[in-house]
Design a protein around this motif. Structure first.
Motif, PDB file in Angstrom:
ATOM      1  N   TYR A 250     -38.400 -21.651  58.231  1.00  0.00           N
ATOM      2  CA  TYR A 250     -38.124 -20.287  57.799  1.00  0.00           C
ATOM      3  C   TYR A 250     -37.755 -19.419  59.004  1.00  0.00           C
ATOM      4  O   TYR A 250     -36.775 -18.667  58.988  1.00  0.00           O
ATOM      5  CB  TYR A 250     -39.351 -19.719  57.084  1.00  0.00           C
ATOM      6  CG  TYR A 250     -39.285 -18.229  56.836  1.00  0.00           C
ATOM      7  CD1 TYR A 250     -38.475 -17.714  55.814  1.00  0.00           C
ATOM      8  CD2 TYR A 250     -40.014 -17.329  57.635  1.00  0.00           C
ATOM      9  CE1 TYR A 250     -38.412 -16.356  55.599  1.00  0.00           C
ATOM     10  CE2 TYR A 250     -39.941 -15.968  57.425  1.00  0.00           C
ATOM     11  CZ  TYR A 250     -39.134 -15.486  56.401  1.00  0.00           C
ATOM     12  OH  TYR A 250     -39.060 -14.142  56.185  1.00  0.00           O
ATOM     13  N   ALA A 251     -38.504 -19.580  60.084  1.00  0.00           N
ATOM     14  CA  ALA A 251     -38.261 -18.784  61.284  1.00  0.00           C
ATOM     15  C   ALA A 251     -36.877 -19.087  61.869  1.00  0.00           C
ATOM     16  O   ALA A 251     -36.134 -18.171  62.250  1.00  0.00           O
ATOM     17  CB  ALA A 251     -39.355 -19.072  62.313  1.00  0.00           C
ATOM     18  N   LEU A 252     -36.537 -20.369  61.896  1.00  0.00           N
ATOM     19  CA  LEU A 252     -35.238 -20.757  62.439  1.00  0.00           C
ATOM     20  C   LEU A 252     -34.094 -20.188  61.614  1.00  0.00           C
ATOM     21  O   LEU A 252     -33.136 -19.609  62.147  1.00  0.00           O
ATOM     22  CB  LEU A 252     -35.118 -22.289  62.482  1.00  0.00           C
ATOM     23  CG  LEU A 252     -35.825 -22.975  63.656  1.00  0.00           C
ATOM     24  CD1 LEU A 252     -35.724 -24.479  63.527  1.00  0.00           C
ATOM     25  CD2 LEU A 252     -35.225 -22.498  64.984  1.00  0.00           C
ATOM     26  N   SER A 263     -39.576  -7.455  64.887  1.00  0.00           N
ATOM     27  CA  SER A 263     -39.714  -8.006  66.229  1.00  0.00           C
ATOM     28  C   SER A 263     -39.938  -9.514  66.093  1.00  0.00           C
ATOM     29  O   SER A 263     -40.821  -9.981  65.384  1.00  0.00           O
ATOM     30  CB  SER A 263     -40.869  -7.344  66.978  1.00  0.00           C
ATOM     31  OG  SER A 263     -42.048  -7.532  66.262  1.00  0.00           O
ATOM     32  N   ALA A 264     -39.065 -10.208  66.759  1.00  0.00           N
ATOM     33  CA  ALA A 264     -38.937 -11.642  66.505  1.00  0.00           C
ATOM     34  C   ALA A 264     -40.256 -12.391  66.708  1.00  0.00           C
ATOM     35  O   ALA A 264     -40.932 -12.220  67.704  1.00  0.00           O
ATOM     36  CB  ALA A 264     -37.856 -12.214  67.413  1.00  0.00           C
ATOM     37  N   GLY A 265     -40.581 -13.201  65.736  1.00  0.00           N
ATOM     38  CA  GLY A 265     -41.712 -14.116  65.884  1.00  0.00           C
ATOM     39  C   GLY A 265     -43.092 -13.547  65.613  1.00  0.00           C
ATOM     40  O   GLY A 265     -44.048 -14.289  65.512  1.00  0.00           O
ATOM     41  N   TRP A 266     -43.168 -12.260  65.472  1.00  0.00           N
ATOM     42  CA  TRP A 266     -44.492 -11.666  65.348  1.00  0.00           C
ATOM     43  C   TRP A 266     -45.244 -12.162  64.112  1.00  0.00           C
ATOM     44  O   TRP A 266     -46.328 -12.735  64.213  1.00  0.00           O
ATOM     45  CB  TRP A 266     -44.383 -10.140  65.305  1.00  0.00           C
ATOM     46  CG  TRP A 266     -45.705  -9.470  65.495  1.00  0.00           C
ATOM     47  CD1 TRP A 266     -46.323  -9.216  66.668  1.00  0.00           C
ATOM     48  CD2 TRP A 266     -46.569  -9.006  64.456  1.00  0.00           C
ATOM     49  NE1 TRP A 266     -47.534  -8.630  66.446  1.00  0.00           N
ATOM     50  CE2 TRP A 266     -47.709  -8.488  65.098  1.00  0.00           C
ATOM     51  CE3 TRP A 266     -46.491  -8.978  63.062  1.00  0.00           C
ATOM     52  CZ2 TRP A 266     -48.772  -7.946  64.371  1.00  0.00           C
ATOM     53  CZ3 TRP A 266     -47.544  -8.440  62.357  1.00  0.00           C
ATOM     54  CH2 TRP A 266     -48.678  -7.924  63.014  1.00  0.00           C
ATOM     55  N   THR A 267     -44.620 -12.007  62.934  1.00  0.00           N
ATOM     56  CA  THR A 267     -45.278 -12.388  61.684  1.00  0.00           C
ATOM     57  C   THR A 267     -45.699 -13.853  61.696  1.00  0.00           C
ATOM     58  O   THR A 267     -46.844 -14.204  61.425  1.00  0.00           O
ATOM     59  CB  THR A 267     -44.331 -12.152  60.486  1.00  0.00           C
ATOM     60  OG1 THR A 267     -43.634 -10.954  60.719  1.00  0.00           O
ATOM     61  CG2 THR A 267     -45.095 -12.106  59.200  1.00  0.00           C
ATOM     62  N   SER A 268     -44.714 -14.706  62.036  1.00  0.00           N
ATOM     63  CA  SER A 268     -45.012 -16.135  61.962  1.00  0.00           C
ATOM     64  C   SER A 268     -46.114 -16.517  62.946  1.00  0.00           C
ATOM     65  O   SER A 268     -46.978 -17.338  62.628  1.00  0.00           O
ATOM     66  CB  SER A 268     -43.765 -16.960  62.207  1.00  0.00           C
ATOM     67  OG  SER A 268     -43.176 -16.562  63.415  1.00  0.00           O
ATOM     68  N   THR A 269     -46.130 -15.892  64.105  1.00  0.00           N
ATOM     69  CA  THR A 269     -47.179 -16.227  65.079  1.00  0.00           C
ATOM     70  C   THR A 269     -48.550 -15.872  64.534  1.00  0.00           C
ATOM     71  O   THR A 269     -49.468 -16.681  64.546  1.00  0.00           O
ATOM     72  CB  THR A 269     -46.963 -15.436  66.393  1.00  0.00           C
ATOM     73  OG1 THR A 269     -45.611 -15.574  66.767  1.00  0.00           O
ATOM     74  CG2 THR A 269     -47.861 -15.952  67.495  1.00  0.00           C
ATOM     75  N   ALA A 272     -49.534 -18.133  61.671  1.00  0.00           N
ATOM     76  CA  ALA A 272     -49.905 -19.463  62.160  1.00  0.00           C
ATOM     77  C   ALA A 272     -51.280 -19.439  62.817  1.00  0.00           C
ATOM     78  O   ALA A 272     -52.143 -20.251  62.509  1.00  0.00           O
ATOM     79  CB  ALA A 272     -48.853 -19.965  63.133  1.00  0.00           C
ATOM     80  N   ILE A 273     -51.474 -18.470  63.688  1.00  0.00           N
ATOM     81  CA  ILE A 273     -52.756 -18.423  64.405  1.00  0.00           C
ATOM     82  C   ILE A 273     -53.921 -18.274  63.445  1.00  0.00           C
ATOM     83  O   ILE A 273     -54.872 -19.054  63.466  1.00  0.00           O
ATOM     84  CB  ILE A 273     -52.766 -17.270  65.435  1.00  0.00           C
ATOM     85  CG1 ILE A 273     -51.837 -17.605  66.599  1.00  0.00           C
ATOM     86  CG2 ILE A 273     -54.191 -17.026  65.964  1.00  0.00           C
ATOM     87  CD1 ILE A 273     -51.631 -16.476  67.576  1.00  0.00           C
ATOM     88  N   THR A 274     -53.816 -17.297  62.561  1.00  0.00           N
ATOM     89  CA  THR A 274     -54.959 -17.089  61.662  1.00  0.00           C
ATOM     90  C   THR A 274     -55.162 -18.290  60.754  1.00  0.00           C
ATOM     91  O   THR A 274     -56.270 -18.748  60.538  1.00  0.00           O
ATOM     92  CB  THR A 274     -54.782 -15.827  60.794  1.00  0.00           C
ATOM     93  OG1 THR A 274     -53.486 -15.897  60.214  1.00  0.00           O
ATOM     94  CG2 THR A 274     -54.923 -14.571  61.592  1.00  0.00           C
ATOM     95  N   PHE A 275     -54.059 -18.820  60.261  1.00  0.00           N
ATOM     96  CA  PHE A 275     -54.167 -19.942  59.347  1.00  0.00           C
ATOM     97  C   PHE A 275     -54.851 -21.136  60.030  1.00  0.00           C
ATOM     98  O   PHE A 275     -55.793 -21.722  59.509  1.00  0.00           O
ATOM     99  CB  PHE A 275     -52.789 -20.337  58.828  1.00  0.00           C
ATOM    100  CG  PHE A 275     -52.839 -21.483  57.873  1.00  0.00           C
ATOM    101  CD1 PHE A 275     -53.293 -21.286  56.575  1.00  0.00           C
ATOM    102  CD2 PHE A 275     -52.469 -22.757  58.271  1.00  0.00           C
ATOM    103  CE1 PHE A 275     -53.369 -22.342  55.689  1.00  0.00           C
ATOM    104  CE2 PHE A 275     -52.544 -23.823  57.392  1.00  0.00           C
ATOM    105  CZ  PHE A 275     -52.986 -23.607  56.099  1.00  0.00           C
ATOM    106  N   PHE A 276     -54.371 -21.474  61.199  1.00  0.00           N
ATOM    107  CA  PHE A 276     -54.936 -22.657  61.859  1.00  0.00           C
ATOM    108  C   PHE A 276     -56.371 -22.425  62.331  1.00  0.00           C
ATOM    109  O   PHE A 276     -57.182 -23.333  62.304  1.00  0.00           O
ATOM    110  CB  PHE A 276     -54.043 -23.136  62.999  1.00  0.00           C
ATOM    111  CG  PHE A 276     -52.711 -23.577  62.483  1.00  0.00           C
ATOM    112  CD1 PHE A 276     -52.664 -24.518  61.461  1.00  0.00           C
ATOM    113  CD2 PHE A 276     -51.530 -23.036  62.960  1.00  0.00           C
ATOM    114  CE1 PHE A 276     -51.451 -24.909  60.935  1.00  0.00           C
ATOM    115  CE2 PHE A 276     -50.324 -23.424  62.439  1.00  0.00           C
ATOM    116  CZ  PHE A 276     -50.265 -24.360  61.423  1.00  0.00           C
TER     117      PHE A 276
END
Ligand code: UDP
Ligand code: MG
Length: 319
Positions: A250-252, A263-269, A272-276
């Protein structure tokens, strides 16, 4: 010929309101059985009310009554386990003190035992006077247990059962400390037979199984009979990898086609962090449950401590 002996194991925790009535009802039935000799073993599971006093009083008048008193509350399963260690009979019956399991059924159960059944477990057809909440949690308990565990544990059964001496010896010799009895009695095999009965209302007093104790019983049951939760950790790991790959795709795509200008990458980061972190904490928690139990078992601490024994002589057990 010597008479066969029936042993009753009755745990008590704050049961001053029912102790006398329980003894009387049980004694009436047992003394009516001409074919059998009997003994009644009461376990005072660290009650601080008059339970022990009442039991001592009964034992002083009736030598068939034996009493084991714990130094503090060790729980229902520990109490029954202690009782099973002291029985000297050929048929052993585990029954609650509150008369929810009618002692009047004992002669009938003995009949099935004489026919060659080795574990006759009470199966509740109806449960009177129990809250909707209790019924619901009990149902969930058996559902989860059977979904997760490696042995079939019959639903709607408690600890009310008649067990042959042979099977009690097997269970007594199990090395594990924290015994989840109804699971073990099912796990050992032998000739099992369900015995349907109507569970009565508690004679007096309140349930001694608050939610906290029930949850402890449930997790003991699941963890001592199943390693599936450990495998679940593996499945969660795979799931999280799949999800992270999807997020990456999705990010790609949004980067290449400039779908959004956050701002690029913020949401996905963050996702990901919280999920993992969540997945990892959950996994660690499940593993710690097992490690906790391993730790507990390796300490080899006793499951209970006996403060006092009444009418119990060591010679009896040799016979
Ligand atoms: N009990 C015990 N130790 C405990 C809790 C309960 O020995 O820590 C005994 C209690 O006295 C009774 C039996 O276990 O004889 C079943 O408890 P209870 O009737 O309160 O449970 P419920 O029938 O409500 O599930
Ligand atoms: Mg009860």
């Amino acid at each position: 010929m010597e008479k066969k002996k029936v042993s009753l194991v009755i745990p008590m925790y704050y049961e001053e309101e029912v102790a006398n009535e329980c003894y009387e009802r049980v004694q009436k039935i047992l003394s009516g059985l001409e074919k059998y000799d009997y003994e009644i073993i009461f376990i005072n599971d660290g009650s601080k009310d008059k339970t022990l006093e009442i039991l001592e009083n009964i034992a002083s008048k009736d030598e068939k009554v034996k009493v084991i008193s714990f130094s503090r509350n060790f729980g229902h399963q520990a109490a029954v386990t202690a009782g099973l260690k002291e029985v000297t009979g050929d048929a052993i019956i585990i029954i609650d003190a509150d008369l929810q399991d009618p002692p009047e059924l004992i002669p009938d159960m003995l009949k099935y035992w004489e026919e060659g059944n080795e574990v006759i477990y009470g199966k509740r057809k109806t449960r009177k006077g129990e809250s909707a909440f209790k019924l619901f949690t009990a149902k969930m308990f058996y559902k989860t247990l059977n979904a997760l565990s490696d042995v079939e544990i019959p639903k709607d059964t408690g600890d009310f059962r008649l067990v042959d001496r042979k099977v009690v010896d097997v269970v007594n010799n199990m090395p594990e400390h924290n015994k989840f009895l109804r699971g073990l009695f099912s796990w050992v095999g032998f000739k099992q037979m369900p015995y349907e009965y109507e569970r009565q209302e508690r004679f007096a007093g309140k349930t001694k199984y608050p939610l906290k104790k029930m949850l402890k019983l449930a997790s003991d049951g699941i963890i001592s009979f199943s390693t599936k939760p450990l495998k679940l950790v593996g499945a969660l790991g795979i799931l999280s990898i799949v999800i992270s790959i999807l997020i990456l795709i999705y990010a790609l795509i949004s980067y290449i086609f400039k779908l959004n200008n956050l701002s690029a990458g913020w949401t996905s980061t963050i996702v990901a962090i919280t999920f993992f972190a969540g997945v990892q904490l959950l996994s660690i928690w499940i593993m710690s449950e097992y490690i906790g139990r391993i730790y507990d078992e390796t300490k080899r601490r006793p499951q209970y401590i006996i403060d006092k024994k009444i009418n119990i002589k060591e010679e009896d057990k040799e016979k």
